[in-house]
Design an enzyme around this catalytic site. Sequence first.
Site, PDB file in Angstrom:
ATOM      1  N   CYS A 405       0.818  -1.207   0.000  1.00 14.23           N
ATOM      2  CA  CYS A 405       0.000   0.000   0.000  1.00 14.23           C
ATOM      3  C   CYS A 405       0.859   1.267   0.000  1.00 14.23           C
ATOM      4  CB  CYS A 405      -0.938  -0.008   1.192  1.00 14.23           C
ATOM      5  SG  CYS A 405      -0.097  -0.109   2.795  1.00 14.23           S
ATOM      6  N   HIS A 447      -2.115   1.051   7.017  1.00  5.59           N
ATOM      7  CA  HIS A 447      -2.385   1.321   5.591  1.00  5.59           C
ATOM      8  C   HIS A 447      -1.930   2.740   5.255  1.00  5.59           C
ATOM      9  CE1 HIS A 447      -4.261   0.543   1.787  1.00  5.59           C
ATOM     10  NE2 HIS A 447      -5.079   1.584   1.894  1.00  5.59           N
ATOM     11  N   ASP A 463      -7.567   6.196  -2.867  1.00  2.00           N
ATOM     12  CA  ASP A 463      -6.764   5.047  -2.454  1.00  2.00           C
ATOM     13  C   ASP A 463      -6.349   4.260  -3.686  1.00  2.00           C
ATOM     14  OD1 ASP A 463      -5.526   2.976  -1.234  1.00  2.00           O
ATOM     15  OD2 ASP A 463      -7.125   2.554   0.198  1.00  2.00           O
TER      16      ASP A 463
END
Length: 662
Positions: A405, A447, A463
């Site tokens: 991520c 994250h 995202d």
Amino acid sequence: MALARLDPLLWLVLVGSVGLLLPHLPWTVLPIVIVAFAWRRVHEVGGLPLPPRWMLLLLAAASTAVVVLHFHALWGRDAGVALLVVAAGLKLLETHEARDQYGVLLLAFFLLISVLLFDQAIVIFALVMALFWLLVGAWMGISQPAGPTGHHLGQRLRESGRLLLIGLPFTLILFALFPRPPGALWGVQQPGGQAQTGLSEQMRPGQFDQLAEDPSPAFRVRFDGTPVAPEQRYWRVFVMSGFAEDDPESWIADPAMGSPRVETIDESRVAYQVTLEPTGARQLPSLAAAIETPPRSRLDGNLVVHRERPVDDRLRYRLTSALDYRLDVGSLPRFRRQQYLALGGLNPLLTDLADDWRDQPPAARIELALAYFRDQPFAYTRSPGRRDGADRADTFLFETRRGYCADYADAFVRLMRAADVPARVVTGYQGGELNGDYLVVRQSDAHAWAEVWTADRGWQRVDPTAAVAPERIEEGIARSMAGDASLPATVRREEGSLSRQMRLLVEQMDNRWNQYVLGYDGRLQQEWLGKLGLAMNHPVWPALWALALAITAWWGLLVLLGRRERRRQAGSEVEYLWTRLQDDLARLGIHRGNPESERALLRRAATTLPFAAEDLRRVGQLLEATRYARSPSRRQSALLTSRLANLHRRLFWRSRWKRRRS
């Protein structure tokens, strides 16, 4: 009296308590403690003489110097506990007489208490209570070395357990009713607290890969209503717009800014309570745009909740957040815009790609970047390959196309900045797992995502990980990493895994322990008393109630235990009640003479007490039938017991009243 061997229960307590403290002791004091314990044991088994006094003084001075050099202080929790452990070890080497054990006993009590200064988990608490039970047994053995309890460990343990049970009601009543401090028990600030590994103020390559292996809870959340949907569980901790001075490939958190310029939608508000594990940082995880923050904290211009002090111990706080909001709509200050457009590192290929999008509107540039991630063969993995060099983003975007991520957030923000769209990185947690009535968010849920700014919408969350692995956002890390056998079963959420089920069960117990025992503060106490109709504003009244109820409960328990002991000594219920009846008659002036039979006594009593004559006569008949019958029936025994009990109740208060008048 010379002491040959230390009490065995005291040995067990010393070894157990020092063992529980081992993870919190500096390695420099361990040799001193181990040598002291071993010396004492060899002295008892092999007869090795104990060290002379001058050597003990030398060891004490050396131990103190070691502690001072390690902690640079003699006070505080860590230094104080280290000194306490060393003192317990050295005390073993100067225990020559039986009475010297009292000093060791006292140190053992402090050692047990100090264990709870580091960890109050339910398992640790149970172990400390077990050691406390042994310690009370050791106390009894030391106090009565020649008595029966001084020789039989089993009897000592039974007696010590009985003493602890007698004191339990008193303890529970005081715990429930005595005025509580404003914060929870874990809220006491400890110097050099229990900060754990987790998110940091700098996002480095590979940092999130390591966190993915950590199943320990980062925090737990209890929503006032229905938990928010998984795709909305973005827990904000750090906002990063600058680069580290020595590493342009690493992002660094922004300092606390002024107040936010934010508009929120009331209908999207959610209220929740967070129980946060120690982090060592001031930032508190929060959803979207926090509206109501905990006391002694504030919301900065990046929507990050900052606390006055670092979170060195477990912390519970309440928040209200708006899931729909608009932040900094309209314009950005010039210096802020330049900050959000700065490029770090050397990534010429990335810059060329973004240059092709510059003639598009900002919203179209964002979509083009996301489409690039969707259309190219990117993979979401913890094994991305090469990450070093000043062109790390180029390597990721055009060579390896494998990343976690943080890699996607880093590359996306650089692409946006190269395309003249202000952008920044946000780190925190995403997702969580429902366990009973609360949501547990683990370190593995750490994250990173991006935020981009446009004039008409302000800052908006984007995202890029969702473009490559949407299951990571919708179902958490478990679905996206199900094939990674190197991750713990708890992280992969294997439904059939026994270890995972056990871990969830233990976490539920820990959470209830934290909520209802360690978290039982003044607010919860007032809520609980309010439900019982006993809410009192002044703290003196609950304290008086607590003392009154505790004394009453203790007195009642002592009466019951005394009655049980007298019944045991009498041999049966009938003999016990018959003894009580004779006591009642004696208080009324009817004493039994030495040669007088039971029948004669009851006849004389019937004459003196005409109001109870019939009952006394009937008791006499049943008593003779039970005593002298060849095979007395159960019905007669039960009837005699009932008659004796009724007669005792009738005569008890009359005899007490007569004694008081006389």
